[in-house]
Scaffold this active site. Structure first.
Site, PDB file in Angstrom:
ATOM      1  CE  LYS A 141      31.820  13.143  10.160  1.00  0.00           C
ATOM      2  NZ  LYS A 141      31.631  13.262  11.586  1.00  0.00           N
ATOM      3  CE1 TYR A 237      31.853   9.461   8.480  1.00  0.00           C
ATOM      4  CE2 TYR A 237      30.939   9.785  10.674  1.00  0.00           C
ATOM      5  CZ  TYR A 237      31.994   9.891   9.785  1.00  0.00           C
ATOM      6  OH  TYR A 237      33.190  10.424  10.206  1.00  0.00           O
TER       7      TYR A 237
END
Length: 384
Positions: A141, A237
């Site tokens: 990611k 996150y």
């Protein structure tokens, strides 16, 4: 986001966590195996790591005890790394590729999956090339830089009948599965407010030394390669935590860029950024990320209590508490757990869960792009 229930959590981890008492006993998957539960000795998914930077080293070390996944190949543009990794992990020459001859991997039946751990702007190219070679793919990611790139990656994998996963390691970490459960099951009532921040002091803010943002080592400062600054690398996150605690998607965002303390270093990307997300339930989430200061925490306030982790989003070990007591689980090898869970499903010819698939990565990029737009314009940006 995938809904998590008490039963699914208990079944997956073999522990019971009540609404009034947080149990911190050892999860079953870390306990000694039962005498009749013999170790798995069947076929493993043979994995090739594409890109051998710092995080690839962490993944490689973590997966040495993997039950269902084996490091079988590497892809690197640095010959010296190829030699070092070949010796360290006993990788055969036929499973070693560079970025130019990578497409020849289509002929290699000993490689089942490719894990792309390259600068963000290269994710799309190597995911699509992996898919065309008939290999399942994990990409780190953020999934890509633009929505269009994400859509092209998803299409390529679907067209070539391979599965695409995003490297969301925290989706397999028991402490995060628990805060996800606490929020989604409304253990303390409806969550009304979330605060989630992750940042690292990456340079000396007083002694401003010149930095070459075109150096491969500094690719995160190069917008062409990174797509953005700490929001892409760390803030994702915080976005994820807010989404899986609530089990909802944000409907609007506002955002503000922080102070740039080193205009040479951050000439193309932000140094810090803060944002606010509003969710359908009315919940508000504040997020912060930076390359100029250290912060690592997640906090959620609900109608009848609260829960928090600090540290909360880095590699752990995680420390937390709820209104009813401490919140702590023994640490696990996060990357190993992630790869084992993915590989086990692939070996069983099962579909990967929605919460780690390409569609999930696409959702994050839509939110990230909206946050950047809000910070650049000063306006609220709608996501609905």
């Amino acid at each position: 986001m995938e809904k998590i229930t008490r039963r699914s959590f208990v079944n997956k981890f073999g522990i019971g966590v009540g609404a009034s008492v947080i149990v911190t006993t050892l999860p079953s998957f870390l306990s000694a195996p039962e005498p009749d539960n013999l170790p798995y000795t069947g076929k493993k998914i043979n994995l090739a790591l594409c890109g051998l930077g710092i995080y690839a080293n962490i993944v490689a070390e973590s997966m040495q005890g993997s039950e269902y996944c084996h490091l079988a190949g590497i892809v690197t543009g640095t010959p010296s790394k190829a030699i070092k990794w070949k010796e360290k992990y006993n990788i055969p020459n036929k499973n070693i590729y560079n970025y130019e001859n990578f497409d020849e991997i289509i002929k290699n039946k000993d490689i089942d999956m490719v894990y792309v751990i390259l600068p963000n702007s290269l994710h799309k190219d190597f995911v699509i090339r992996s898919a065309k070679a008939g290999k399942h793919v994990i990409t780190e990611k953020p999934m890509a830089i633009t929505v269009k790139e994400c859509e092209e990656m998803i299409k390529a994998c679907n067209d070539n009948k391979v599965q695409l996963a995003i490297g969301y390691r925290l989706h397999y970490e028991p402490t995060h599965l628990e805060i996800k459960r606490l929020g989604q099951e409304k253990v303390f009532g409806q969550v009304r407010y979330i605060e989630s921040s992750l940042g690292y002091k990456t340079y000396d803010t007083i002694a401003k030394k010149p930095v070459d943002i075109n150096s491969p080592a500094n690719w995160r400062l190069n917008k062409k390669l990174s797509g953005g600054g700490p929001l892409m690398d760390l803030g994702i996150y915080c976005i994820q935590a807010s989404r899986y605690i609530l089990g909802e998607e944000p409907i609007s965002v506002t955002a503000q860029f922080g102070t740039i303390n080193d205009k040479n270093r951050f000439s193309e990307t932000e140094e810090s950024i803060s944002w606010q997300m509003v969710f359908p339930s009315g919940a508000m989430a504040n997020g912060n990320t930076s390359c100029g200061y250290n912060i690592d925490k997640t906090y959620a306030s609900a109608d009848y209590g609260s829960f928090e982790l600090s540290p909360g989003l880095s590699y752990g070990p995680y420390e937390g508490k709820t209104s009813k007591g401490p919140l702590k689980f023994p640490p696990i090898k996060q990357q190993q757990r992630q790869l084992d869970e993915i590989s086990k499903l692939l070996l069983e010819n099962k579909k990967l869960p929605d919460h780690i698939r390409g569609e999930e990565g696409l959702k994050d990029i839509k939110i990230i792009n909206a946050i950047y737009k809000a910070a650049e314009t000063g306006n609220k940006v709608s996501l609905s």
